[in-house]
Each structure stands twice: as structure tokens, then as C-alpha cells.
Write a protein that holds these residues in place. Structure first.
Motif, short mmCIF file in Angstrom:
data_model
loop_
_atom_site.label_atom_id
_atom_site.label_comp_id
_atom_site.label_asym_id
_atom_site.label_seq_id
_atom_site.Cartn_x
_atom_site.Cartn_y
_atom_site.Cartn_z
N GLN A 183 0.82 -1.21 0.00
CA GLN A 183 0.00 0.00 0.00
C GLN A 183 0.85 1.26 0.00
OE1 GLN A 183 -0.23 -2.26 2.49
NE2 GLN A 183 -0.05 -1.24 4.48
N ASP A 184 2.12 1.14 0.42
CA ASP A 184 3.02 2.29 0.38
C ASP A 184 3.46 2.62 -1.05
OD1 ASP A 184 2.87 2.39 3.12
OD2 ASP A 184 4.76 1.32 3.43
N PHE A 185 3.23 1.70 -1.98
CA PHE A 185 3.71 1.84 -3.35
C PHE A 185 2.60 1.76 -4.39
CE2 PHE A 185 6.96 0.03 -0.66
CZ PHE A 185 8.03 0.88 -0.89
N LEU A 186 1.37 1.59 -3.94
CA LEU A 186 0.24 1.42 -4.86
C LEU A 186 -0.87 2.37 -4.49
CD1 LEU A 186 -1.15 -0.23 -7.14
CD2 LEU A 186 -1.98 -1.76 -5.33
N LYS A 187 -1.24 3.22 -5.42
CA LYS A 187 -2.33 4.17 -5.20
C LYS A 187 -3.32 4.04 -6.34
CE LYS A 187 -0.25 6.04 -1.66
NZ LYS A 187 -0.45 5.34 -0.42
N VAL A 188 -4.58 4.37 -6.06
CA VAL A 188 -5.61 4.39 -7.10
C VAL A 188 -5.78 5.83 -7.55
CG1 VAL A 188 -8.03 3.97 -7.63
CG2 VAL A 188 -6.75 2.38 -6.14
N TRP A 189 -5.60 6.07 -8.83
CA TRP A 189 -5.71 7.42 -9.37
C TRP A 189 -7.16 7.85 -9.52
CZ3 TRP A 189 -7.74 9.30 -14.07
CH2 TRP A 189 -7.44 10.66 -14.34
N GLN A 190 -7.44 9.10 -9.23
CA GLN A 190 -8.77 9.66 -9.45
C GLN A 190 -8.60 11.03 -10.07
OE1 GLN A 190 -10.82 9.38 -5.60
NE2 GLN A 190 -12.11 7.86 -6.63
N ALA A 191 -9.39 11.31 -11.07
CA ALA A 191 -9.34 12.62 -11.73
C ALA A 191 -9.78 13.70 -10.75
CB ALA A 191 -10.24 12.63 -12.95
#
Length: 192
Positions: A183-191
Motif C-alpha cells: 500500500q506504500d507503493f500502490l495508489k488508485v488514481w482519481q481525476a
């Protein structure tokens, strides 16, 4: 693919580590070929095949050490102790393989993609060696920047010696790699 096969693959990937103390045995010709075949499945935009591998056999390690010293001198090193030290680097493992990247000018494939393709090829190569019971260390250092050394391997100035891979069997048991919190290296992008 069964869950057990997937688990074996994941375990191999998660446990891959660079190991600096390497001894005999090293892979034989068939085992090395298997690793090269795995390497050649790496992503490769427009199938330019930028990656090459060059084997430095056990018998050629001393000669390769001399080449490393000359490469370091080519880069301006004059300290005798440093030049002598680098001559012994090839003896860190029973087998060495150089990963080379031959850069091609292509309208749709930038140079960085070709370099990344070699990186992916080397990773596949390392994982295949590990799956076959071998250990490795992927190194580079200043010597890979030497144009003199590049010329010895038929490379042009823009090409790369992407690494020197030291291969053998781990001299001692290495502690398993600690689990990394993804989770420190994975994010979900949102506009926004």
C-alpha cells in the motif's frame, strides 16, 4: 493455471534477492539457455530485440578482469590499488554474463523503452536462474560507462552495458526477503 502453480511462481518472485557470495556450481549450457529463453520473452516494443547476453566463462575471468582494469583506466582511474582491485571482481562468482542493450533509432520506440526492455529481460533471466536453483547478483559500476569496454563487445557509444550478472550457488543460506507493504507503493488514481 492451478493455484499451486501460481503460488510457486509468486514465491520465486518474492524470494529473489541479490546474493554476493557465489560458489560452484554454476548453470550448465542447457540451464543457461533456459534462462536466456525466459529473458527473450520480455516486453519489446516493435520487437527490436535490443538485449544481448555475453557469457564470460570461468576460464576467461582473469582476462575479463584485465579488461575491467583497462576500462577503469579509460575512465581516468590512476590509483594502482583500485586498478588491481577491479581485476579480481570476476572471481566473485563462477560464471558471469553481461547484459547489453543495443539502442536503435526508431520513430515509435524511444531509447528508454529499449533500455527498459533489457531491464525486463534481465529480471526474467534472474528469475529463471533462481527457479533452477541458482543465485545471482546484477551489478554495474563505473566500468560499464567505458567506451573502450563497449567497443570490446562490439557496442557503439550510445549502446549500454546494462549490467554484469554474477551467477553461481549461494555460499550460505540467506534470510528470506521481508514482506513489503504494497500500500506504500500502490495508489488508485482519481481525476480531480
Amino acid at each position: 493455471m492451478t493455484d499451486s502453480k501460481i503460488e510457486i511462481i509468486h514465491h520465486n518472485i518474492h524470494q529473489r534477492q541479490s546474493i554476493g557470495q557465489l560458489i560452484e556450481p554454476a548453470p550448465n549450457t542447457q540451464q543457461l539457455e533456459k534462462a536466456v529463453q525466459a529473458a527473450l520473452t520480455a516486453p519489446d516494443h516493435h520487437r527490436l530485440k535490443p538485449t544481448r547476453f555475453v557469457v564470460v566463462t570461468p576460464e576467461q575471468r582473469a582476462a575479463f578482469g584485465e579488461h575491467l582494469a583497462q576500462a577503469l583506466a579509460d575512465l581516468g582511474e590512476t590509483e594502482p590499488a583500485q586498478l588491481e582491485r577491479v581485476k579480481h571482481h570476476p572471481f566473485r562468482a563462477p560464471l558471469l554474463v553481461l547484459a547489453l542493450t543495443t539502442i536503435q533509432d526508431h520513430p515509435k520506440v524511444p531509447h528508454f523503452e529499449q533500455i527498459l526492455s533489457t531491464g525486463a529481460a534481465v529480471q526474467n533471466f534472474l528469475l529463471s536462474l533462481q527457479a533452477q536453483g541458482f543465485a545471482s547478483m546484477w551489478r554495474s559500476g563505473a566500468v560499464v560507462e567505458s567506451n573502450w569496454l563497449k567497443q570490446q563487445f562490439g557496442l557503439k557509444e550510445q549502446d549500454l552495458i546494462s549490467g554484469i550478472i554474477y551467477i553461481g550457488t549461494a555460499a550460505k543460506t540467506i534470510a528470506p526477503r521481508a514482506e513489503i507493504e504494497s500500500q506504500d507503493f500502490l495508489k488508485v488514481w482519481q481525476a480531480t
